[in-house]
Design a protein around this motif. Structure first.
Motif, PDB file in Angstrom:
ATOM      1  N   UNK A  51     -12.089  51.179 -12.882  1.00  0.00           N
ATOM      2  CA  UNK A  51     -11.776  50.931 -11.471  1.00  0.00           C
ATOM      3  C   UNK A  51     -11.757  52.248 -10.706  1.00  0.00           C
ATOM      4  N   UNK A  52     -12.493  52.281  -9.615  1.00  0.00           N
ATOM      5  CA  UNK A  52     -12.646  53.509  -8.832  1.00  0.00           C
ATOM      6  C   UNK A  52     -12.699  53.126  -7.358  1.00  0.00           C
ATOM      7  N   UNK A  53     -11.737  53.621  -6.596  1.00  0.00           N
ATOM      8  CA  UNK A  53     -11.690  53.299  -5.169  1.00  0.00           C
ATOM      9  C   UNK A  53     -12.894  53.842  -4.421  1.00  0.00           C
ATOM     10  N   UNK A  54     -13.571  54.827  -4.996  1.00  0.00           N
ATOM     11  CA  UNK A  54     -14.784  55.332  -4.357  1.00  0.00           C
ATOM     12  C   UNK A  54     -15.912  54.293  -4.405  1.00  0.00           C
ATOM     13  N   UNK A  55     -15.846  53.390  -5.352  1.00  0.00           N
ATOM     14  CA  UNK A  55     -16.844  52.311  -5.426  1.00  0.00           C
ATOM     15  C   UNK A  55     -16.485  51.160  -4.500  1.00  0.00           C
ATOM     16  N   UNK A  56     -15.200  50.834  -4.410  1.00  0.00           N
ATOM     17  CA  UNK A  56     -14.733  49.834  -3.453  1.00  0.00           C
ATOM     18  C   UNK A  56     -13.215  49.796  -3.468  1.00  0.00           C
ATOM     19  N   UNK A  57     -12.634  49.636  -2.293  1.00  0.00           N
ATOM     20  CA  UNK A  57     -11.180  49.476  -2.184  1.00  0.00           C
ATOM     21  C   UNK A  57     -10.792  48.011  -2.001  1.00  0.00           C
ATOM     22  N   UNK A  58     -11.772  47.115  -2.031  1.00  0.00           N
ATOM     23  CA  UNK A  58     -11.483  45.689  -1.880  1.00  0.00           C
ATOM     24  C   UNK A  58     -10.624  45.216  -3.053  1.00  0.00           C
ATOM     25  N   UNK A  59      -9.555  44.459  -2.806  1.00  0.00           N
ATOM     26  CA  UNK A  59      -8.660  44.041  -3.887  1.00  0.00           C
ATOM     27  C   UNK A  59      -9.324  43.139  -4.917  1.00  0.00           C
ATOM     28  N   UNK A  60     -10.431  42.528  -4.574  1.00  0.00           N
ATOM     29  CA  UNK A  60     -11.150  41.678  -5.535  1.00  0.00           C
ATOM     30  C   UNK A  60     -11.967  42.494  -6.524  1.00  0.00           C
ATOM     31  N   UNK A  61     -12.246  43.730  -6.171  1.00  0.00           N
ATOM     32  CA  UNK A  61     -13.108  44.582  -6.993  1.00  0.00           C
ATOM     33  C   UNK A  61     -12.346  45.094  -8.213  1.00  0.00           C
ATOM     34  N   UNK A  62     -12.964  44.976  -9.396  1.00  0.00           N
ATOM     35  CA  UNK A  62     -12.355  45.443 -10.642  1.00  0.00           C
ATOM     36  C   UNK A  62     -12.989  46.732 -11.142  1.00  0.00           C
ATOM     37  N   UNK A  63     -14.294  46.737 -11.287  1.00  0.00           N
ATOM     38  CA  UNK A  63     -15.028  47.902 -11.781  1.00  0.00           C
ATOM     39  C   UNK A  63     -16.510  47.653 -11.558  1.00  0.00           C
ATOM     40  N   UNK A  64     -17.284  48.703 -11.411  1.00  0.00           N
ATOM     41  CA  UNK A  64     -18.732  48.576 -11.242  1.00  0.00           C
ATOM     42  C   UNK A  64     -19.404  48.607 -12.617  1.00  0.00           C
ATOM     43  N   UNK A  65     -20.660  48.177 -12.664  1.00  0.00           N
ATOM     44  CA  UNK A  65     -21.339  48.099 -13.950  1.00  0.00           C
ATOM     45  C   UNK A  65     -22.741  48.693 -13.908  1.00  0.00           C
ATOM     46  N   UNK A  66     -22.932  49.732 -13.116  1.00  0.00           N
ATOM     47  CA  UNK A  66     -24.132  50.556 -13.168  1.00  0.00           C
ATOM     48  C   UNK A  66     -25.403  49.713 -13.086  1.00  0.00           C
ATOM     49  N   UNK A  67     -26.286  49.767 -14.079  1.00  0.00           N
ATOM     50  CA  UNK A  67     -27.547  49.023 -14.001  1.00  0.00           C
ATOM     51  C   UNK A  67     -27.330  47.515 -13.953  1.00  0.00           C
ATOM     52  N   UNK A  68     -26.247  47.043 -14.585  1.00  0.00           N
ATOM     53  CA  UNK A  68     -26.006  45.602 -14.670  1.00  0.00           C
ATOM     54  C   UNK A  68     -25.738  44.981 -13.297  1.00  0.00           C
ATOM     55  N   UNK A  69     -25.009  45.707 -12.458  1.00  0.00           N
ATOM     56  CA  UNK A  69     -24.745  45.205 -11.123  1.00  0.00           C
ATOM     57  C   UNK A  69     -26.011  45.055 -10.308  1.00  0.00           C
ATOM     58  N   UNK A  70     -26.908  46.020 -10.435  1.00  0.00           N
ATOM     59  CA  UNK A  70     -28.139  45.974  -9.639  1.00  0.00           C
ATOM     60  C   UNK A  70     -29.105  44.943 -10.195  1.00  0.00           C
ATOM     61  N   UNK A  71     -29.174  44.819 -11.510  1.00  0.00           N
ATOM     62  CA  UNK A  71     -29.957  43.740 -12.125  1.00  0.00           C
ATOM     63  C   UNK A  71     -29.488  42.380 -11.594  1.00  0.00           C
ATOM     64  N   UNK A  72     -28.175  42.186 -11.564  1.00  0.00           N
ATOM     65  CA  UNK A  72     -27.613  40.922 -11.093  1.00  0.00           C
ATOM     66  C   UNK A  72     -27.937  40.682  -9.630  1.00  0.00           C
TER      67      UNK A  72
END
Length: 229
Positions: free
Chosen positions: A170-191
Motif C-alpha cells: 500500500x502506497x499513498x503515492x499510487x492512490x489515497x482512495x480508501x478502496x485502494x489496497x495495493x498496485x500490481x505493476x504489469x497485472x493492473x495494466x493487463x487487466x
C-alpha cells in the motif's frame, strides 16, 4: 488448435529459483506431450529489456514481442511458478476461439489500480469496483484476432508509459482512495487493457494453485498448477 506446432509457450526466469521454475515448466511440458514451440529465458532477460528494478515486469512485454516478431500468432505466457499437469493443447483451442485468455484474482480494479493507471484507462474508481482484476501469470493471446492484438498493444503502451512502476505494498503515492489496497505493476495494466476492450475474461478452470491434494480443481480442464519452488 490446428497446427499446434505453431503455438508458443513463453516464460522468463532469471536468478534465484526462477530459472529452476522455468526448467520445471519445460520438463513438465515434455512429459505431458506438448507439441508446440517454447521460448524460455533462464539466464538473462530478453534483448533490450530494462531490468526489473528499472521497469517491473517489462521483460514480459519484450519476451512476448520477440516471439511475435518471429512469426507467432498464438501464444501463452506463463510465469516461472507454473507447471503443466496435463497436455495443454486444449487451452490453445480456447485462445484461438476467444483471442484473450486469463483468470481472475478475486480482487477488483478499485483495489489494485493506481490513480495513474485508471486515468490512462479512462475508468473511474467507482467503475473499477465492478471490474475484476485478471492475473498476468497466465496470458493467452491470439495476435491475428483483433481483441488479442488490441489488448497486447495496450499492455505494451502502459509499460512504455511507465505505468508498471508502482508499489506492490500500500502506497499513498499510487492512490489515497480508501478502496485502494495495493498496485500490481504489469497485472493492473493487463487487466485494464482487457477492460478497455470490454472483454469478459474468466478462464480459471484451466489453472489451480497447488496445495497438496488440490481439492476442488477441475480435473477435466485444468492444465497447470501454480506454486513456487
Amino acid at each position: 488448435m490446428e497446427n499446434i506446432d505453431q503455438a508458443y509457450i513463453v516464460s522468463v526466469g532469471c536468478g534465484g529459483w526462477y530459472s529452476k521454475g522455468v526448467t520445471r515448466l519445460e520438463n513438465s511440458l515434455i512429459h505431458h506431450g506438448y507439441a508446440g514451440q517454447t521460448k524460455f529465458w533462464k539466464d538473462c532477460l530478453p534483448a533490450h529489456s530494462p531490468s526489473h528494478s528499472e521497469n517491473p515486469y517489462a521483460f514480459k512485454i519484450f519476451a512476448i514481442e520477440e516471439v511475435i516478431n518471429s512469426g507467432a500468432k498464438v501464444l501463452l505466457w506463463l510465469d516461472s511458478s507454473f507447471w503443466c499437469i496435463k497436455n495443454p493443447h486444449k487451452i490453445f483451442d480456447l485462445i484461438c476461439d476467444k483471442g484473450v485468455v486469463g483468470f481472475r484474482t478475486g480482487y477488483n480494479m478499485a483495489q489494485t489500480a493506481s490513480d495513474k493507471a485508471l486515468e490512462w484507462a479512462g475508468i473511474t474508481r467507482d467503475e473499477a469496483e465492478k471490474l475484476p482484476e485478471i492475473a498476468s501469470g497466465m496470458v493467452g493471446l491470439r495476435l491475428d484476432n483483433p481483441n488479442g492484438k488490441k489488448v497486447f498493444d495496450l499492455w505494451k503502451e502502459g509499460m512504455e508509459l511507465g505505468l508498471f512502476r508502482n508499489n506492490r505494498s500500500h502506497d499513498l503515492n499510487d492512490s489515497s482512495d480508501p478502496r485502494f489496497l495495493h498496485a500490481r505493476q504489469d497485472q493492473g495494466i493487463w487487466s485494464l487493457a482487457i477492460h478497455k476492450c470490454s472483454l469478459n475474461v474468466d478462464d480459471a478452470d484451466y489453472v489451480a494453485y497447488y496445495n497438496g491434494g488440490n481439492p476442488g480443481y477441475d480435473k477435466d480442464k485444468c492444465c497447470f498448477f501454480i506454486g513456487g519452488l
